[in-house]
Each structure stands twice: as C-alpha cells, then as structure tokens.
Motif scaffolding. Structure first.
Motif, PDB file in Angstrom:
ATOM      1  N   LEU A 236       0.774  -1.141  -0.221  1.00 11.69           N
ATOM      2  CA  LEU A 236       0.036  -0.004  -0.080  1.00 11.69           C
ATOM      3  C   LEU A 236       0.821   1.174  -0.116  1.00 11.69           C
ATOM      4  N   GLY A 237       2.186   1.004   0.038  1.00 11.98           N
ATOM      5  CA  GLY A 237       3.075   2.352  -0.313  1.00 11.98           C
ATOM      6  C   GLY A 237       3.456   2.811   1.302  1.00 11.98           C
ATOM      7  N   LEU A 238       3.558   2.084   1.976  1.00 11.06           N
ATOM      8  CA  LEU A 238       3.807   2.551   3.404  1.00 11.06           C
ATOM      9  C   LEU A 238       5.434   1.725   3.723  1.00 11.06           C
ATOM     10  N   ARG A 239       6.206   2.365   4.300  1.00 13.61           N
ATOM     11  CA  ARG A 239       7.487   1.866   4.672  1.00 13.61           C
ATOM     12  C   ARG A 239       7.291   1.276   6.003  1.00 13.61           C
ATOM     13  N   PRO A 240       7.411   0.179   6.306  1.00 16.52           N
ATOM     14  CA  PRO A 240       6.820  -0.452   7.596  1.00 16.52           C
ATOM     15  C   PRO A 240       7.773  -0.307   8.791  1.00 16.52           C
ATOM     16  N   ASP A 241       9.059  -0.456   8.261  1.00  9.27           N
ATOM     17  CA  ASP A 241       9.974  -0.252   9.542  1.00  9.27           C
ATOM     18  C   ASP A 241      10.113   1.114  10.293  1.00  9.27           C
ATOM     19  N   ARG A 242      10.034   2.227   8.955  1.00  7.51           N
ATOM     20  CA  ARG A 242      10.178   3.534   9.378  1.00  7.51           C
ATOM     21  C   ARG A 242       9.023   3.691  10.021  1.00  7.51           C
ATOM     22  N   ALA A 243       7.645   3.604   9.670  1.00  6.56           N
ATOM     23  CA  ALA A 243       6.521   3.714  10.388  1.00  6.56           C
ATOM     24  C   ALA A 243       6.587   3.111  11.956  1.00  6.56           C
ATOM     25  N   LYS A 244       7.250   1.798  12.135  1.00  2.00           N
ATOM     26  CA  LYS A 244       7.201   1.543  13.271  1.00  2.00           C
ATOM     27  C   LYS A 244       8.000   1.928  14.301  1.00  2.00           C
ATOM     28  N   VAL A 245       9.228   2.362  13.975  1.00  4.09           N
ATOM     29  CA  VAL A 245      10.041   3.109  14.732  1.00  4.09           C
ATOM     30  C   VAL A 245       9.450   4.396  15.434  1.00  4.09           C
ATOM     31  N   LEU A 246       8.813   5.429  14.287  1.00  2.72           N
ATOM     32  CA  LEU A 246       8.163   6.519  14.782  1.00  2.72           C
ATOM     33  C   LEU A 246       7.065   6.332  15.968  1.00  2.72           C
ATOM     34  N   LEU A 247       6.143   5.272  15.421  1.00  5.71           N
ATOM     35  CA  LEU A 247       5.092   4.793  16.289  1.00  5.71           C
ATOM     36  C   LEU A 247       5.688   4.439  17.723  1.00  5.71           C
ATOM     37  N   LEU A 248       6.511   3.666  17.585  1.00  3.18           N
ATOM     38  CA  LEU A 248       7.015   2.963  18.920  1.00  3.18           C
ATOM     39  C   LEU A 248       8.001   4.249  19.899  1.00  3.18           C
ATOM     40  N   LEU A 249       8.340   5.085  19.061  1.00  2.31           N
ATOM     41  CA  LEU A 249       9.144   6.117  19.977  1.00  2.31           C
ATOM     42  C   LEU A 249       8.080   6.906  20.411  1.00  2.31           C
ATOM     43  N   THR A 250       7.133   7.298  20.082  1.00  2.08           N
ATOM     44  CA  THR A 250       5.773   7.919  20.669  1.00  2.08           C
ATOM     45  C   THR A 250       5.424   7.348  21.493  1.00  2.08           C
ATOM     46  N   ALA A 251       5.320   5.839  21.679  1.00  2.00           N
ATOM     47  CA  ALA A 251       4.607   4.998  22.897  1.00  2.00           C
ATOM     48  C   ALA A 251       5.857   5.202  23.984  1.00  2.00           C
ATOM     49  N   VAL A 252       7.096   4.947  23.638  1.00  2.00           N
ATOM     50  CA  VAL A 252       8.038   5.047  24.643  1.00  2.00           C
ATOM     51  C   VAL A 252       8.043   6.570  25.395  1.00  2.00           C
ATOM     52  N   CYS A 253       7.810   7.469  24.694  1.00  2.00           N
ATOM     53  CA  CYS A 253       7.599   8.958  25.359  1.00  2.00           C
ATOM     54  C   CYS A 253       6.452   8.992  26.119  1.00  2.00           C
ATOM     55  N   LEU A 254       5.503   8.331  25.717  1.00  2.00           N
ATOM     56  CA  LEU A 254       4.255   8.476  26.442  1.00  2.00           C
ATOM     57  C   LEU A 254       4.230   7.550  27.719  1.00  2.00           C
TER      58      LEU A 254
END
Length: 336
Positions: A236-254
């Motif tokens: 679908l045009g998403l770069r999975p690993d990059r998206a995962k890193v950004l999302l997990l970083l958000t979760a880590v900060c929360l």
C-alpha cells in the motif's frame, strides 16, 4: 465489496468508536467527581461544581485546587498515556501481551528513575528527563537486539523480557545501595504512587500528553495499515520499519512521561487497549477509547487504593497489579 459498502462500513466503525468514547468519558467524569468529593474533608456535588467553575468557598477551593485536583488529574493523564502507549505497541508488534510493562520499556524507565533518585536525589523536571532518556535508551537496545530484517512481535516480546530482567537487577542493586530513607521513597515510587503528584508535575505531564497524543493521532492511519501485516503495508506504499520506529518512539515517550509522574503503574497499558478494542469492535485501533479506558482504570484503581482499607491507603500500582496479573495469566493460558 463496492466502494459505497466500504465507506458505509467505515462510517459505522467511526460512529461506534465515538459512541464508546462518549460512554467511557461519562464513566470517567463520574469517577472524577467522586475523586474530588470524597476524603477526610467530604465535599458535596454543589461544592465540587462551585470550585471547578470558580465559585467555591475557601475550603473547597483549597481541597480541590491543591490536594485532590492534581491527584485526580494526574491519575487521568497517567492512565490515558499508558492506554495510548499500550494500544500503539500492541498494534505495531501485533501481539496482545506486548505492552510497555512486558517488553521492558517500563522497567528501563523505572531503573533510570530509581538510579537518579538514589544517587542524585532527583525529582521534578530532572527525574522526568532522566526517565525519558532511560526509556529511549532501553527501547533502542530492545529494537537493536530484536531486529532481524525488521521488527517482529515474538522477538520483541522475548528480548524485552530479557532486558526487563536486567533492568530489575539494576533496580534491586540501587535499592540496596541507598539509605533507608532513600529506599523507602524509592519503594513507594516503584509501586506506582500518585502521592507525590503536584500541580507543576501535572502541568508538565499534561503538555507532554497532548503533544504526544496528537502525534499518535496523526500516525493512526499508518498504525491501522500496520495491523494488516508488513507485506500488505508495503504493498500500500507504506515503509513499515520507518513507521514502526516513529510509532514506537511515541509510545516510549508516553510511557516515560507516565512513569516519571507516578512510577511504574503496572498493567494499565496491557489492559486498556484490548478492552477498548473489544468495546469498539471491527479490529479498530481506537486510540481515543484506549486513552479513556486507561484513564478510567487508573483513577478507579486509585480510589480503591485510597478508600478500600480505612486508614491504610495503598499505592495505585498495587491495585492495578492485583487486577492486571490474572489478566496477563489468562492471556498466556489462552494464547498459542
């Protein structure tokens, strides 16, 4: 399936999510009113309402503004932060037990915070910063050890459990290295306690939560795509690993913001997201309902911790642990 059918299904899902969010918010508001009104100085609903709208008497203004208000708001923000963090981690890793508690993020943040408390007497903003750095460092270590051409669920969970064991060893070492007073303070913090929450700390947490929650909402479409699997996401045009890193970083900060405020309040991140998904249905990520459910669990548990045993208030983490540990065992027993 036609386009109109897909759109209709999406609208039904959004409507159900909003209904669930509204229902949980009503429960949360009721808990907030109870939390503001009960205590050694009981306040009537009229006194609570007057204090909230700037028309209260001197006693109710002091009790709510200085004593109960920061604690209640802190419980709401801590629970909401952990609920959103759990929803992100479980969706990215695609594993129902992959919450920050289980995969070592909370343990890393706790070890960093305890080290700062024992060695440097850190508190307030300093403790907040140290916990954030510790959580990020531990998350990088977990991701690096679990990386095998991408981040996969089972590897993250297993590596996280191992890293959590190391962090728990550091925690034990710090407890034995400090004085009796430091050990007492540290043990209370490690149990997950809202006793030390004040207006300044709640203000910092509120700013952090709003910013990180908005960031999570901006990434919610990517999170939904990732739940379909890496191959589908890439197609679908998403770069999975990059998206995962950004999302997990958000979760880590929360997670770090919640831990810095109240210590490691266990199992809220594990329970909130599955409950929200079950209520919403349709496999939706439901970040808003997850935040509301997490806030309700934490505030309800704190009320139980304060008043269940007369004259003996407990840390909120004790109550969430009593509820969450059997839930984790149930997940492990029914899983493959």
């Amino acid at each position: 399936m036609t386009l109109s059918t897909s759109i209709r299904g999406a609208l039904v899902g959004v409507r159900r999510e909003l209904v669930v969010l509204a229902a949980v918010v009503v429960v949360l508001v009721a808990l907030v009113l109870v939390g503001l009104g009960v205590g050694s100085i009981p306040l009537t609903p009229a006194q609570v309402a007057g204090a909230l709208f700037g028309q209260g008497d001197r006693i109710s203004d002091f009790v709510i503004g200085q004593l109960r208000g920061p604690r209640v708001l802190g419980a709401v923000l801590v629970g909401a932060s952990l609920g959103v963090a759990g929803a992100i981690v479980q969706s990215v890793v695609r594993n129902p037990i992959a919450s920050p508690d289980v995969i070592g993020i909370t343990s890393g943040a706790s070890a960093a915070g305890l080290t700062a408390i024992v060695l440097f007497g850190a508190s307030g903003g300093t403790l907040f910063s140290v916990v954030l750095v510790g959580a990020v460092v531990v998350s990088v270590v977990i991701a690096g050890l679990a990386w095998r051409r991408g981040i996969t669920g089972n590897r993250v969970v297993l590596v996280g459990i191992g890293v959590a064991a190391i962090c728990l060893s550091i925690t034990g070492w710090m407890l034995t290295s400090g004085t009796v007073t430091q050990a007492g303070t540290a043990l209370l913090w490690l149990s997950g306690s809202l006793n030390a929450v004040d207006r300044n700390l709640v203000g910092v947490l509120a700013v952090a939560f709003v910013m990180l929650f908005l960031l999570a909402l901006l990434q919610s479409s990517r999170l939904t795509v990732l739940t379909l699997g890496d191959e589908v996401a890439a197609a679908l045009g998403l770069r999975p690993d990059r998206a995962k890193v950004l999302l997990l970083l958000t979760a880590v900060c929360l997670t770090a913001a919640a831990v810095a405020t109240a210590g490691p309040v266990s199992f809220v991140a594990l329970m909130a997201a599955p409950i929200a998904r079950r209520l919403v249905g349709g496999g939706r990520v439901a970040l808003g309902p997850a935040a509301a459910v997490g806030a309700a669990i934490t505030l309800g548990s704190d009320l139980i911790a304060q008043f269940a045993i007369p004259g003996n208030a407990l840390p909120v983490g004790v109550v969430t642990g009593v509820v969450g540990a059997p839930y984790l065992l149930w997940l492990l027993a029914r899983g493959r």
